[in-house]
Structures are given as C-alpha cells and as structure tokens.
Design an enzyme around this catalytic site. Structure first.
Site, short mmCIF file in Angstrom:
data_model
loop_
_atom_site.label_atom_id
_atom_site.label_comp_id
_atom_site.label_asym_id
_atom_site.label_seq_id
_atom_site.Cartn_x
_atom_site.Cartn_y
_atom_site.Cartn_z
N ILE A 1 -3.74 8.64 -15.66
CA ILE A 1 -3.60 9.91 -15.08
C ILE A 1 -2.73 10.80 -15.62
O ILE A 1 -2.66 12.06 -16.12
CB ILE A 1 -3.44 9.74 -13.51
CG1 ILE A 1 -4.55 9.14 -12.89
CG2 ILE A 1 -2.79 11.07 -12.71
CD1 ILE A 1 -4.14 8.44 -11.41
N TYR B 1 3.00 -2.10 -1.81
CA TYR B 1 2.50 -0.94 -2.74
C TYR B 1 2.45 0.45 -1.97
O TYR B 1 3.03 1.32 -2.13
CB TYR B 1 1.26 -1.22 -3.59
CG TYR B 1 0.53 -0.05 -4.38
CD1 TYR B 1 1.38 0.63 -5.21
CD2 TYR B 1 -0.64 0.20 -3.81
CE1 TYR B 1 0.71 1.62 -5.98
CE2 TYR B 1 -1.15 1.38 -4.65
CZ TYR B 1 -0.46 2.17 -5.71
OH TYR B 1 -0.87 3.36 -6.28
N LYS C 1 4.70 3.96 -2.06
CA LYS C 1 3.99 5.25 -2.14
C LYS C 1 4.45 6.00 -0.61
O LYS C 1 4.48 7.40 -0.65
CB LYS C 1 2.31 5.18 -2.20
CG LYS C 1 2.13 4.36 -3.35
CD LYS C 1 2.46 5.55 -4.38
CE LYS C 1 2.11 5.03 -5.91
NZ LYS C 1 2.57 5.69 -7.06
N THR D 1 -8.52 3.55 -14.36
CA THR D 1 -7.17 3.49 -15.38
C THR D 1 -6.81 2.26 -15.69
O THR D 1 -7.65 1.02 -15.38
CB THR D 1 -5.91 4.37 -14.93
OG1 THR D 1 -5.61 3.60 -13.61
CG2 THR D 1 -6.48 5.73 -14.46
#
Ligand SMILES: NC(=O)c1ccc[n+]([C@@H]2O[C@H](COP(=O)([O-])OP(=O)(O)OC[C@H]3O[C@@H](n4cnc5c(N)ncnc54)[C@H](OP(=O)(O)O)[C@@H]3O)[C@@H](O)[C@H]2O)c1
Length: 324
Positions: free
Chosen positions: A27, A195, A199, A230
């Site tokens: 990204i 994770y 965020k 990705t």
C-alpha cells in the site's frame, strides 16, 4: 487515455513534501508512487535501502508506462522525485535518526502518511522493551509525529497526517495492565488481538491529536485499506487459518490489489474535499467512523500519558509543550 485516480487531487508540485513510511512495497509503495507521479517530492522511510532503491527504480518504470498509456494528471517531468530515508520502526534509536535526517534535509512537511506495519506477529519484544507490533505500528509513528508536527505547523495550509489503521481494531481490547502482553507466553499470546490493539492505539492517537490541533493547519485522519494482497502475510505465514481466510476471501472477490487498497489512503491524503476533515476513519475511499472503544476519551487520555512515558528519553519538555 488512462484515467489514473478516480478523484480530484490538490495541486502537487516539487515543493509539496510527503513522507510515506514503509513506502517500498504494498500500500505504501502505490501511495508513494501515485503521489510522486502527480508531482510531489516524496520520501519513502524504509528499513532496507536495497529494497527501497529497487522500489524507486520500479516506480520510475511504472511511471513511464503510465505516461505511455496517456494516464491523465501526471507531471511533465520524466523522473520521479522519490528518495529513500532509513527508518526501522522497531528501534527508537533508528526512528530518532530518521527524524534528525529528515530535519537536516527538509524544511517543510505537508503530508505525513504513517503506513509501515506488521500484522499478527508472534509475541516478540524490541530492544527498547516493547511488544513488536505496539512499537512498529504505533509507538515509533507517535515519536515521528511528535517531532515533525512543529515543522508541519509551519508548512502552510492543508497539512495532513494519515495513519494506516485497520478494521482489526474492531477485535481489540483496552487494558493498560496488559498493554505489553508480558503476562502471556508465546502459546497464549493472541496475535490478532495485539495487532488489533496497535491499530486501535493509532485511532486513539488521532482523536487525541485532533483535540490539540483544533483550528490549526494540520488535520489527522485514519484509514482502513481493505483486505489487500500485499506482503503483509509475511509475519503470519505460519498461521494456517489466516492463509485459508485470505484464499477464501480472494476466491469470493473480497480482496483488493495494492493500488485499490492504496486509493483510500491517497484519497484521504490529497483529495481537496477533505481539506478540513478530522477524526475520519476512511474505508473504501469514504469517511466513516471507528468503533466505540476507540472513541473512549478516558482511554485515549490514559494511552496518551502512557505513551509519553514510553518516550520520555526521546521527547524533551519542549516537544511535549508543543503537543499540548
Ligand atoms: N494488507 C492488508 O490487508 C491490510 C489490511 C489492513 C491494514 N493494513 C495496514 O496497511 C499497512 C501497509 O501494509 P501492507 O499491506 O502494504 O503490507 P506490506 O506489503 O507488508 O508492507 C508493509 C511495509 O511496512 C514496512 N515495515 C515493516 N516493518 C517495518 C519496520 N520495523 N520499520 C520500517 N518499516 C517496516 C515494510 O518494510 P519491509 O519491506 O522492509 O518489510 C513494508 O514497506 C500496514 O500498516 C498494515 O497494518 C493492511
């Protein structure tokens, strides 16, 4: 005639300074490339010079291909103004060195795009003593923001900070006693929750910063890029169920290409429509809102104080004053 981006952009010239962390792949790569192709001066802050150099070469090749296709809106020059600066977000020392290098070389900063990240990594602690995803995704970006904000405040109108968060924040939890997860073993450490937490903290930082930056030239927003194909799965390639999840999502057309994922970030960064927008959580190129937990002001304040404590050796009294 190719169409390029499907939304309008603010004027981008060589005096528009842009930082994209983790701009060598995924990204961040697409974001850095497109913003540079439209004419801005872009710095990709990456941990590997070799990967960054190859990425810049590829960006220039793809730029030539876009020009040959007749894509609209691209700058006239034949070479992109993209440069590498070293940044390892897993090290506060490296993060500080990046900040110093940036300050030596640049006097303005208009767009700060905080994209570098790792997902669902196994339990690991950095040399600074922090949980790896906490430091890479959140803490180092907080330090960069704190140190570069004064430059942004002096860089003229419409300066934007965009944090690449994730819908993973929807499965997060907030518990100051467990913020580093040191009470867990590798076996019972929830990689998804930690994770998601990293965020969540990015979104909380957005709300806290916007309170302080109210009525200034700098806005802060977050994005979720979608489920994007990705290299992000590198850090959880051992988790079979997530591999299956990605494969099934792809099969049913639920994944995006890096360019499609980057569009939400590029849109939040350079669409003139969002000049004064704050506290948005963009998904699918549209402003939306983050979850209730992230909007809890008491937790935001707790996290802010805790973070300043983590960075006490790196932030001076003057830095902190400028953040108030
Ligand atoms: N892909 C998705 O489905 C998805 C969904 C939601 C959110 N996101 C978020 O989107 C952002 C970009 O991810 P991506 O999907 O483009 O993944 P990616 O292809 O793996 O790219 C991640 C970038 O972050 C860099 N990075 C990782 N650790 C770093 C460190 N310690 N210091 C400096 N840079 C580091 C990587 O550099 P190297 O190449 O050197 O490793 C790479 O440039 C991340 O914040 C991720 O959490 C992704």
């Amino acid at each position: 005639m190719g169409s390029g981006l499907s939304f309008p952009t603010v004027p981008l010239t060589k005096d528009k300074v842009v930082v994209v962390t983790g701009g060598n792949t995924g990204i961040g790569y697409e974001t850095a490339k497109w913003i540079a192709m439209y004419g801005a001066h872009v710095i990709i802050a990456c941990r590997s010079e070799e990967r960054a150099t190859k990425a810049i070469e590829r960006m220039n090749q793809e730029f030539a291909e876009e020009k040959a296709r007749g894509t609209e809106g691209l700058m006239k020059e034949n070479s992109l103004d993209v440069h590498f600066m070293k940044l390892d977000c897993a090290s506060l020392k490296s993060t500080r060195e990046f900040i110093e290098t940036f300050k030596q070389k640049e006097s303005k900063l208009h767009l700060l795009l905080l994209n570098a990240g790792i997902a669902m990594h196994e339990q690991e602690y950095t040399d600074d003593g922090y949980e790896l995803m906490f430091q890479v995704n959140y803490l180092s970006h907080f330090l960069i923001t704190s140190k570069l904000l004064p430059i942004m405040r002096e860089s003229g109108e419409d300066c934007r900070i965009v944090l690449v968060s994730s819908d993973a924040h929807l499965v997060s939890s907030f518990d100051m006693d467990k913020i580093q997860g040191k009470q867990y073993t590798k076996a019972n450490f929830s990689r998804m929750t930690y994770y998601g937490n990293s965020k969540l903290y990015q979104i909380m930082q957005m709300y806290s910063l916007n309170k302080k930056l109210h009525n200034t030239n700098v806005t802060v927003n977050c994005i979720h890029p979608g489920i994007v194909e990705t290299e992000i799965s590198r850090s959880f390639s051992d988790l079979q169920r997530w591999k299956v999840f990605f494969r099934m999502t792809k099969l049913f057309g639920g994944t995006k290409t890096p360019f499609e994922g980057a569009k939400t970030l590029i849109n939040a960064a350079i669409n003139p429509k969002y000049k004064d927008l704050r506290n948005a959580y963009h998904t699918n190129c549209k402003p939306s809102t983050s979850n209730r937990l992230s909007r809890n002001e008491h937790y935001q304040d707790q996290l802010w104080e805790y973070t300043l404590g983590c960075l006490k050796e790196y932030l001076t009294e003057e830095d902190i004053q400028k953040l108030q």
